[in-house]
Motif scaffolding. Structure first.
Motif, PDB file in Angstrom:
ATOM      1  N   ILE A  21      35.680  34.394  65.738  1.00  0.00           N
ATOM      2  CA  ILE A  21      34.793  35.257  66.523  1.00  0.00           C
ATOM      3  C   ILE A  21      34.316  36.430  65.681  1.00  0.00           C
ATOM      4  N   ALA A  24      31.688  35.166  63.225  1.00  0.00           N
ATOM      5  CA  ALA A  24      30.415  34.910  63.896  1.00  0.00           C
ATOM      6  C   ALA A  24      29.724  36.210  64.278  1.00  0.00           C
ATOM      7  N   TYR A 167      33.671  28.509  65.188  1.00  0.00           N
ATOM      8  CA  TYR A 167      32.716  29.270  64.385  1.00  0.00           C
ATOM      9  C   TYR A 167      31.384  28.550  64.260  1.00  0.00           C
ATOM     10  N   LEU A 170      29.429  28.521  67.444  1.00  0.00           N
ATOM     11  CA  LEU A 170      28.740  29.783  67.718  1.00  0.00           C
ATOM     12  C   LEU A 170      27.469  29.915  66.884  1.00  0.00           C
ATOM     13  N   ILE A 173      24.025  28.901  68.343  1.00  0.00           N
ATOM     14  CA  ILE A 173      23.363  29.694  69.381  1.00  0.00           C
ATOM     15  C   ILE A 173      22.086  30.293  68.808  1.00  0.00           C
ATOM     16  N   PHE A 178      22.219  35.356  70.116  1.00  0.00           N
ATOM     17  CA  PHE A 178      23.456  35.276  69.349  1.00  0.00           C
ATOM     18  C   PHE A 178      24.332  36.513  69.506  1.00  0.00           C
ATOM     19  N   VAL A 181      25.910  36.954  72.984  1.00  0.00           N
ATOM     20  CA  VAL A 181      27.033  36.041  73.252  1.00  0.00           C
ATOM     21  C   VAL A 181      28.282  36.490  72.492  1.00  0.00           C
ATOM     22  N   THR A 182      28.127  36.783  71.202  1.00  0.00           N
ATOM     23  CA  THR A 182      29.303  37.170  70.418  1.00  0.00           C
ATOM     24  C   THR A 182      29.854  38.520  70.875  1.00  0.00           C
ATOM     25  N   MET A 185      31.959  37.810  73.877  1.00  0.00           N
ATOM     26  CA  MET A 185      33.226  37.199  73.478  1.00  0.00           C
ATOM     27  C   MET A 185      34.176  38.246  72.918  1.00  0.00           C
TER      28      MET A 185
END
Length: 284
Positions: A21, A24, A167, A170, A173, A178, A181-182, A185
């Motif tokens: 995470i 990413a 990874y 992700l 996306i 992007f 979303v990250t 998370m």
């Protein structure tokens, strides 16, 4: 060997998911690979030191030293992740438009990476110290070198593969979504870590329970299962949480969402001076 492989896999998986995470979330920022590798190296070194001093640590604070150390590590990671997601909310538009560019975006990204290096190091330290202690006890129990080596190889390999899968998933996306979303998370990751910290503080009798067990879904998905461990790392799942854990989880979640919203409103427009610098390929 199967027992060694399973435990190593589960601990490596938890650290690998966090590292994935982080990787990413810092996609396209220069030299992020060095920061991540450095964080892993520092974490492994710290894990060995913690394992060597496990007996001393456990006896501190009236026998609650290990729980307090775990809680401190987790809360430090929460603070660092929180700073990053608020920063990213302020600069996401700039980084999305100038992914991989040098100049202001890279300079600002490096400051955020410094904290995320520490997040990686703390994740590896916590999970790695547990692995080292377990392997030491297994070695003292008479398991052979071949069994230990084989179990470590299968466990590390399996955990790392799961991290890579997350990874590269992700990375698929679209760029316009992007960073949103990250960031989400990372927020869920921080909330889950805060909940785990509350659990350790509760075990050390440093916090009130406010309800020993709000619910119990272990019949459906136990904390010890692979799916339970994965969800526990990604979103903070706990099959039987205490009330104080829910307070820490919700408080962290709301605080970061409010901070992100505030930072987004005060985000400065992308600097035009970055445009002529061209685009580089994002670092995977």
């Amino acid at each position: 060997m199967p027992g060694v492989a399973l435990l190593v896999f589960r601990e490596v998986m938890e650290a690998a998911l966090i590292v994935s995470i982080v990787c990413a979330a810092t996609r396209g920022v220069a030299r992020r690979g060095l920061y991540v590798v450095g964080g892993i190296g520092l974490g492994l070194l710290g894990a060995m030191l913690v394992a060597l001093g496990a007996g001393v640590i456990a006896n501190l604070a009236s026998g609650s030293g290990q729980e307090l150390l775990n809680a401190g590590v987790l809360l430090a990671a929460v603070l660092m992740i929180g700073w990053h997601v608020v920063w990213m909310s302020r600069h996401a538009r700039e980084l999305a438009q100038h992914m991989g560019a040098v100049g202001q975006a890279v300079k600002a990204g490096s400051s955020s990476l410094t904290l995320l290096l520490a997040v990686v190091a703390l994740a590896v330290l916590r999970e790695g110290s547990e692995v080292v202690l377990f392997l030491y006890s297994m070695a003292m129990g008479g398991i052979g070198v071949a069994g230990l080596a084989g179990g470590i190889a299968f466990g590390v390999g399996g955990g790392a593969l799961l991290g890579f899968a997350l990874y590269f998933g992700l990375l698929r996306i679209p760029m316009k979504h992007f960073f949103g979303v990250t960031n989400l998370m990372m927020v869920l990751l921080a909330a889950g870590l805060a909940s785990s910290a509350a659990r350790f503080l509760l075990q050390a009798n440093r916090l009130p329970a406010w309800g020993e067990q709000l619910w119990d879904t272990s019949w459906l998905l136990s904390n010890g299962s692979l799916a339970g461990k994965t969800l526990g790392t990604l979103v903070g799942y706990d099959a039987s949480p205490a009330g104080i854990q829910l307070v820490f989880y919700a408080g962290t979640l709301l605080s970061l969402l409010i901070g992100m919203r505030w930072a987004g409103r005060h985000a400065s427009p992308p600097a035009r001076s970055l445009a002529p610098l061209g685009m580089q390929q994002p670092q995977h």
